[in-house]
Enzyme design. Structure first.
Site, mmCIF file in Angstrom:
data_model
loop_
_atom_site.group_PDB
_atom_site.id
_atom_site.type_symbol
_atom_site.label_atom_id
_atom_site.label_comp_id
_atom_site.label_asym_id
_atom_site.label_seq_id
_atom_site.Cartn_x
_atom_site.Cartn_y
_atom_site.Cartn_z
ATOM 1 N N ASP A 95 0.857 -1.194 0.000
ATOM 2 C CA ASP A 95 0.000 0.000 0.000
ATOM 3 C C ASP A 95 0.891 1.241 0.000
ATOM 4 O O ASP A 95 1.771 1.374 0.850
ATOM 5 C CB ASP A 95 -0.884 -0.045 1.257
ATOM 6 C CG ASP A 95 -1.710 1.220 1.430
ATOM 7 O OD1 ASP A 95 -1.942 1.915 0.430
ATOM 8 O OD2 ASP A 95 -2.117 1.496 2.583
ATOM 9 N N ASN A 147 -0.458 4.537 -0.101
ATOM 10 C CA ASN A 147 -1.093 5.780 0.356
ATOM 11 C C ASN A 147 -1.804 5.668 1.702
ATOM 12 O O ASN A 147 -2.594 6.533 2.067
ATOM 13 C CB ASN A 147 -2.061 6.315 -0.715
ATOM 14 C CG ASN A 147 -3.164 5.303 -1.005
ATOM 15 O OD1 ASN A 147 -3.218 4.252 -0.378
ATOM 16 N ND2 ASN A 147 -4.024 5.616 -1.945
ATOM 17 N N ASP A 193 -4.199 3.754 2.814
ATOM 18 C CA ASP A 193 -5.626 3.421 2.974
ATOM 19 C C ASP A 193 -5.841 1.944 3.326
ATOM 20 O O ASP A 193 -6.975 1.464 3.371
ATOM 21 C CB ASP A 193 -6.433 3.811 1.725
ATOM 22 C CG ASP A 193 -6.018 3.007 0.492
ATOM 23 O OD1 ASP A 193 -5.103 2.165 0.588
ATOM 24 O OD2 ASP A 193 -6.610 3.218 -0.585
ATOM 25 N N ASP A 202 -1.752 -1.183 -3.798
ATOM 26 C CA ASP A 202 -2.080 -0.411 -5.000
ATOM 27 C C ASP A 202 -0.938 -0.447 -6.006
ATOM 28 O O ASP A 202 0.125 -1.025 -5.748
ATOM 29 C CB ASP A 202 -2.449 1.040 -4.621
ATOM 30 C CG ASP A 202 -1.414 1.653 -3.682
ATOM 31 O OD1 ASP A 202 -0.211 1.432 -3.930
ATOM 32 O OD2 ASP A 202 -1.801 2.336 -2.708
ATOM 33 N N ASP A 246 -4.580 -10.717 -15.564
ATOM 34 C CA ASP A 246 -5.678 -11.665 -15.453
ATOM 35 C C ASP A 246 -6.747 -11.286 -16.470
ATOM 36 O O ASP A 246 -7.050 -10.106 -16.626
ATOM 37 C CB ASP A 246 -6.277 -11.586 -14.036
ATOM 38 C CG ASP A 246 -6.363 -12.935 -13.374
ATOM 39 O OD1 ASP A 246 -7.160 -13.756 -13.859
ATOM 40 O OD2 ASP A 246 -5.650 -13.169 -12.388
ATOM 41 N N ASP A 295 -8.812 -16.581 -16.575
ATOM 42 C CA ASP A 295 -9.585 -17.005 -15.412
ATOM 43 C C ASP A 295 -10.757 -17.899 -15.836
ATOM 44 O O ASP A 295 -11.469 -17.593 -16.789
ATOM 45 C CB ASP A 295 -10.134 -15.756 -14.717
ATOM 46 C CG ASP A 295 -10.900 -16.076 -13.455
ATOM 47 O OD1 ASP A 295 -10.257 -16.472 -12.480
ATOM 48 O OD2 ASP A 295 -12.141 -15.939 -13.450
ATOM 49 N N GLU A 305 -6.772 -21.202 -16.571
ATOM 50 C CA GLU A 305 -7.168 -21.871 -15.331
ATOM 51 C C GLU A 305 -8.205 -22.930 -15.700
ATOM 52 O O GLU A 305 -9.320 -22.598 -16.081
ATOM 53 C CB GLU A 305 -7.772 -20.851 -14.365
ATOM 54 C CG GLU A 305 -8.058 -21.452 -13.007
ATOM 55 C CD GLU A 305 -9.083 -20.663 -12.204
ATOM 56 O OE1 GLU A 305 -9.023 -20.720 -10.979
ATOM 57 O OE2 GLU A 305 -9.963 -20.006 -12.804
ATOM 58 N N HIS A 335 -3.522 -17.411 -4.925
ATOM 59 C CA HIS A 335 -4.460 -16.628 -4.118
ATOM 60 C C HIS A 335 -5.735 -17.391 -3.755
ATOM 61 O O HIS A 335 -6.566 -16.877 -3.018
ATOM 62 C CB HIS A 335 -4.821 -15.348 -4.875
ATOM 63 C CG HIS A 335 -5.547 -15.643 -6.152
ATOM 64 N ND1 HIS A 335 -4.941 -16.267 -7.220
ATOM 65 C CD2 HIS A 335 -6.835 -15.445 -6.525
ATOM 66 C CE1 HIS A 335 -5.824 -16.432 -8.185
ATOM 67 N NE2 HIS A 335 -6.982 -15.934 -7.789
ATOM 68 N N ASP A 336 -5.917 -18.586 -4.334
ATOM 69 C CA ASP A 336 -7.106 -19.387 -4.016
ATOM 70 C C ASP A 336 -6.775 -20.579 -3.127
ATOM 71 O O ASP A 336 -7.671 -21.354 -2.764
ATOM 72 C CB ASP A 336 -7.738 -19.947 -5.305
ATOM 73 C CG ASP A 336 -8.340 -18.867 -6.186
ATOM 74 O OD1 ASP A 336 -8.755 -17.826 -5.652
ATOM 75 O OD2 ASP A 336 -8.372 -19.077 -7.413
#
Ligand code: NOJ
Length: 562
Positions: free
Chosen positions: A21, A23, A25, A29, A98, A199, A256, A331-332
């Site tokens: 990150d 910034n 938040d 990003d 992706d 995907d 995938e 990530h899955d």
């Protein structure tokens, strides 16, 4: 075998929301990614795969896209993206994006228009049906629990969504949809990106007539996998996309595609098919096919014999005919060291051993962010700490079905997709240096020990071991193009194989557990002279005829003729 740049490449996967990150938040990003490109380059990798960064209401962390040609506000702007691409290219890194075209977001203008009226010109962009006998159009179960059908009151019809109800499936039978997608893909390629990860591509075509799946158990919803996966027409559509667009660019593509073995995978990736370069297979992930509301939401336990069998099958069937995409987590999936290694006492050793496997198989290796420092599953105590829609749906569904809380949490600790989605651990500052604000999901509590800064300072770290492995792979052609052969196939503790390219032979010996089994060199290799290339332990002895292996020990030898 044909040489290709993407066969020689190593890929690093970024899950942007959790990477860095810039910034404050609490959300990763694009500027954050830019600030870490040199770190990625220094690993020695060649390609960065960015999970979705497009405009999205974020019901599924960006896999629900409302504008394919805009950047998600929280991630930055198109100018940030252009800078990212330019900086990456200047550093010698390629960028793969992706491509999520099985479905859009329900906030995509196409869907908003489609749902406005049955007569909308965009109506047929999606899959709409009337209810059947006062019920749903069919009995298919969605990936994320419940039916694939969502009722739309205004038009008194249902639309299909294989994932959340905020992800309506596109209708690939509609030519305009195909043309729109072609144009969008071309637009990104003209910007200069270097490829796509497709995907859910196996699911873009559904069985004609959308028939019910057989249901001997009389379940409310049925996993109708074969009715929406890997159907013949998917191949036709992929070939069309290549002919119309992709063939004009020197890019890499990876699909995938769950639910298939290597022979069937060749229909996608066979050298002569002109469809995809590689596919991600799921056999070694041993997912239980019946996820969702049926209460079977768990990972099957694995054995080394199974793992060897599955990987060896893919290695041998594809050799000379297609190309593997190798991964141990993403990530899955849960973190690889928590799943296949030991995330306690032997975290370092086992993470290095698994890295050795990943980087020495035939096929392009995919490293998931944080894998290179041995990040582990977080095991949050409270469900409130979890964010993933699949996990939360499972939790509520199981609660409804009366499953005890401990059992639900146990399955989440093992299988939740949030296991791999916690923020990247950069240093020992608060929130692991990921953000100066409040992270969107908690940081793993082990970040003071497990972080990039520590690993950069320690020459014996997992990170440095990755660098050595990647460098080794780069200058040993046998590790890229060499033929794979499994040795000691019935040994339940050791994974041993050899890669051979002409007269170059590389032997890989992996101890998968915390025991100390003895390795004995197979008879037919006894005449060869071993030279150690890399190990995750100090190795003193010269010979390798027979030796006791230490917990999670990994060794790579070059075998020379005497
Ligand atoms: C597969 C992606 O990897 C996953 O994260 C996503 O939820 C589904 N496809 C739907 O796009």
């Amino acid at each position: 075998m044909k040489k290709r740049w993407w066969k020689e490449a190593v890929v690093y996967q970024i899950y942007p929301i959790s990477f860095k990150d810039s910034n404050g938040d609490g959300i990763g990003d694009l500027q954050g990614i830019i600030s870490k490109l040199e770190y990625i380059r220094d690993l020695g990798v060649d390609v960065v795969w960015l999970c979705p960064i497009y405009q999205s209401p974020n019901h599924d962390n960006g896999y629900d896209i409302s504008d394919y040609q805009a950047i998600m506000d929280q991630f930055g702007t198109m100018a940030d993206f252009d800078l990212l691409l330019e900086t990456a290219h200047a550093l010698g890194l390629k960028i793969v994006m992706d491509l999520v075209v099985n479905h859009t977001s329900d906030e995509h203008p196409w869907f908003i228009e489609a749902r406005s009226s049955v007569d909308s010109p965009k109506r047929d962009y999606y899959i709409w049906r009337k209810g059947k006998d006062g019920g749903l159009p069919n009995n298919w179960e969605s990936y994320f629990s419940g039916s694939v059908w969502e009722y739309d009151e205004k038009t008194d019809e249902y639309y299909m969504h294989l994932y959340t109800k905020h992800q309506p499936d596109l209708n690939w039978e509609n030519e305009e949809v195909v043309n729109q997608i072609n144009d969008m893909v071309r637009w990104w390629l003209d910007k200069g990106i270097d490829g796509f990860r497709f995907d859910a591509i196996a699911h873009i075509v559904k069985a004609v007539g959308l028939p019910d799946a057989p249901d001997p158990e009389h379940l409310p919803y049925v996993r109708a996998y074969s009715l929406f996966s890997n159907l013949e027409k998917v191949h036709k559509l992929l070939r069309n996309l290549n002919e119309e667009v992709l063939d004009q660019y020197n890019i890499m593509t990876v699909g995938e595609t769950s639910g298939l073995g290597p022979e069937q995978a060749l229909d996608y990736i066979g050298d002569e098919r002109n469809e995809l370069n590689m596919v991600f297979q799921f056999e070694h992930m041993q997912m239980d096919a019946a996820a969702g509301g049926t209460g079977k939401w768990h990972l099957k336990p694995w054995t080394l014999l199974d793992l060897k069998n599955i990987l060896s099958k893919w290695q041998t069937v594809l050799h000379g005919k297609g190309w593997n995409a190798n991964y141990l987590c993403n990530h899955d999936q849960p973190r690889s060291v928590s799943r296949f290694g030991n995330d306690g006492k032997y975290r370092k050793e086992s993470a290095k051993m698994l890295a050795t496997l990943l980087l020495t198989l035939e096929g392009t290796p995919y490293i998931f962010q944080g894998e290179e420092i041995g990040m582990t599953n977080p095991k949050f105590e409270l469900i409130e700490e979890y964010r993933d829609v699949e996990t939360l749906n499972h939790y509520h569904e199981s609660q409804k079905n009366g499953v005890p809380l401990e059992k639900i949490m146990e399955s989440i600790w093992k299988k939740s997709r949030d296991n791999s989605r916690t923020p990247m651990q950069w240093d020992s500052a608060p929130h692991a240096g990921f953000t100066t604000g409040k992270p969107w999901i908690q940081v793993n509590s082990n970040y003071k020990e497990v972080n990039v800064q520590n690993d950069l300072q320690d020459q014996d770290s997992i990170l440095h071991y990755y660098k050595k492995l990647i460098a080794l792979r780069k200058h040993k052609d046998a590790l890229i193009y060499g033929e794979y052969k499994l040795l000691l196939p019935l040994n339940p503790d050791l994974y041993v194989y050899i890669r051979t390219l002409e007269d170059e032979q590389v032997l890989i010996i992996l101890n998968f557990f915390d025991e100390t089994p003895t390795f004995t060199l197979p008879e037919d290799l006894k005449g060869r002279k071993p030279q150690l290339l890399l190990s995750n332990y100090e190795v003193e002895e010269e010979g390798i005829q027979s030796f006791e292996m230490r917990p999670y020990e990994a060794r790579i030898y070059q075998l020379k003729s005497k």
